[in-house]
Design a protein around this motif. Structure first.
Motif, PDB file in Angstrom:
ATOM      1  N   SER A  41       0.959  -1.815  -0.613  1.00  0.00           N
ATOM      2  CA  SER A  41       0.148  -0.257  -0.238  1.00  0.00           C
ATOM      3  C   SER A  41       0.753   1.645  -0.844  1.00  0.00           C
ATOM      4  O   SER A  41       0.680   2.202  -0.951  1.00  0.00           O
ATOM      5  N   HIS A  91      -8.117  -0.401   1.205  1.00  0.00           N
ATOM      6  CA  HIS A  91      -8.517  -1.361   0.096  1.00  0.00           C
ATOM      7  C   HIS A  91      -9.763  -2.206   0.638  1.00  0.00           C
ATOM      8  O   HIS A  91     -10.525  -2.274   1.422  1.00  0.00           O
ATOM      9  N   GLY A 160      -5.946  -7.245   4.025  1.00  0.00           N
ATOM     10  CA  GLY A 160      -6.008  -8.078   2.955  1.00  0.00           C
ATOM     11  C   GLY A 160      -5.499  -9.661   2.689  1.00  0.00           C
ATOM     12  O   GLY A 160      -5.936 -10.456   2.418  1.00  0.00           O
ATOM     13  N   SER A 161      -3.733  -9.373   3.688  1.00  0.00           N
ATOM     14  CA  SER A 161      -3.278 -10.734   4.005  1.00  0.00           C
ATOM     15  C   SER A 161      -4.335 -11.768   4.742  1.00  0.00           C
ATOM     16  O   SER A 161      -3.881 -12.912   5.085  1.00  0.00           O
ATOM     17  N   THR A 184       2.398  -5.929   5.551  1.00  0.00           N
ATOM     18  CA  THR A 184       2.631  -6.796   4.907  1.00  0.00           C
ATOM     19  C   THR A 184       4.772  -6.986   4.778  1.00  0.00           C
ATOM     20  O   THR A 184       5.110  -7.993   4.379  1.00  0.00           O
TER      21      THR A 184
HETATM   22  C1  MLT Z   1      -0.216  -3.580   3.114  1.00  0.00           C
HETATM   23  O1  MLT Z   1       0.272  -2.743   2.769  1.00  0.00           O
HETATM   24  O2  MLT Z   1       0.467  -4.321   4.556  1.00  0.00           O
HETATM   25  C2  MLT Z   1      -0.803  -4.519   2.840  1.00  0.00           C
HETATM   26  O3  MLT Z   1      -1.708  -3.400   1.964  1.00  0.00           O
HETATM   27  C3  MLT Z   1      -1.593  -5.109   4.429  1.00  0.00           C
HETATM   28  C4  MLT Z   1      -2.319  -5.712   3.993  1.00  0.00           C
HETATM   29  O4  MLT Z   1      -4.215  -5.877   3.598  1.00  0.00           O
HETATM   30  O5  MLT Z   1      -2.398  -7.148   3.891  1.00  0.00           O
END
Ligand code: MLT
Length: 323
Positions: A41, A91, A160-161, A184
């Motif tokens: 992101s 997101h 998201g993960s 992440t």
């Molecule tokens: C991130 O930028 O760390 C991701 O978007 C995190 C996620 O939603 O998995």
């Protein structure tokens, strides 16, 4: 007489509103990224911000406000003045899933104004290199043979993960032990170091480590391969047919932000997405740029509502416990 005064007042308001919009931006704009620096992101926000500043004529800063699956960073943006200077990057996780997991003190639809849908990418199933599996079916066998639940890195409940992890559990029946990080990026560091077993990560985050051979990739969660990683099979090809998940992102501002300002921010983002240099950077990360007819602010609003209807039942059924 009273009608005349009211009409004059309304005209004054419209005039000042337009004047504000005309002068926007008159100082730097900040994109609040609700996850750790260095992650997918953050990377996308910085690539776009760098180009949006040319269109806006002001610096575009990135502020990482992390925690609670991104819901803290989004809350920071929601509570900001509706003047376009604080933009919420988010997101599928932060602007859809979190509404089904957390008791948020804001509403993802009623308190935010969509600005633009941003690129998306399929998730990718990756593991530490110590896992003795060369294919997805070997990975599933290995995961099922473990004495306890294998550890899966996420960016926190609702991210998201994490949603991808819940979906993976649903499809495979393999229970995972989720290990939450503030993004992440730090999770990936631990995967490379072999501290956790696997991730179902955004392709854009893991792709460079896969190319470097520091982690192992098994499949992308889509029905077509990623152009910039043609050697990685789809879940359909690798033995998990139909396990499809594409993580899309977007920009929002606080509700009641003048529409002229929303239009200016949208135009700056669209101009960035049209820039060949920006497109190359994004596509090299495995990101897919939305089609033209999906770049209007209303398109993001409609898509967000459709995704809420699609994902909330699965997420609520998972009964995710958060403090
Ligand atoms: C991130 O930028 O760390 C991701 O978007 C995190 C996620 O939603 O998995």
């Amino acid at each position: 007489m009273r009608k005349a005064i009211l009409a004059m007042f309304a005209a004054l308001l419209a005039f000042s509103g337009n004047a504000v919009a005309d002068n926007f931006p008159s100082r730097p704009v900040t994109i609040v990224v609700p996850f750790a620096a260095g992650g997918p992101s953050d990377a996308m926000a910085r690539i776009l911000g760098e180009r949006m500043k040319l269109a806006l004529g002001q610096a575009v800063l990135v502020e990482n406000v992390t925690g609670a699956g991104g819901s803290i960073g989004v809350g920071r943006a929601v509570r900001s003045p509706p003047d376009g200077y604080i933009i919420s990057f988010g997101h599928l996780g932060t602007h859809v899933a979190n509404g089904a997991i957390y008791k948020l003190n804001y509403d993802l639809v009623d308190d935010l104004e969509p600005v633009v849908l941003l690129p998306s990418n399929p998730m990718i199933i990756v593991s530490k290199t110590a896992v003795p599996a060369k294919s997805l079916s070997e990975l599933l066998t290995w995961l099922r043979s473990q004495p306890g639940p294998p550890t899966a890195g996420t960016a926190g409940a609702g991210s998201g993960s994490h949603i991808a992890g819940l979906y993976f559990e649903n499809v495979t029946g393999i229970r995972l032990q989720f290990v939450p990080y503030r993004g992440t990026a730090p999770a990936l560091n631990d995967l490379v170091a072999g501290q956790i077993d696997l991730m179902i990560d955004q392709t854009s985050n893991s792709i460079n480590q896969v190319r470097a051979g520091t982690i192992r990739a098994y499949a992308v969660t889509d029905d077509k391969r990623v152009d910039s990683a043609p050697d990685i099979p789809t879940t359909d090809e690798a033995g998990l047919p139909g396990f499809h998940m594409t993580l899309w992102s977007g920009l929002w501002v606080p509700k009641r932000t003048p529409k002229e300002i929303v239009a200016k921010l949208n135009a700056a983002a669209v101009e960035a997405l049209h820039d060949p240099g920006v497109r190359k950077q994004l596509e090299n990360l495995g990101l897919q740029i939305p089609a033209e007819d999906r770049l209007a602010p209303q398109a993001l609003g409609a898509w967000q509502k459709a995704e809420i209807a699609k994902w909330w039942p699965m997420i609520k059924a998972a009964d995710v416990k958060v403090e």
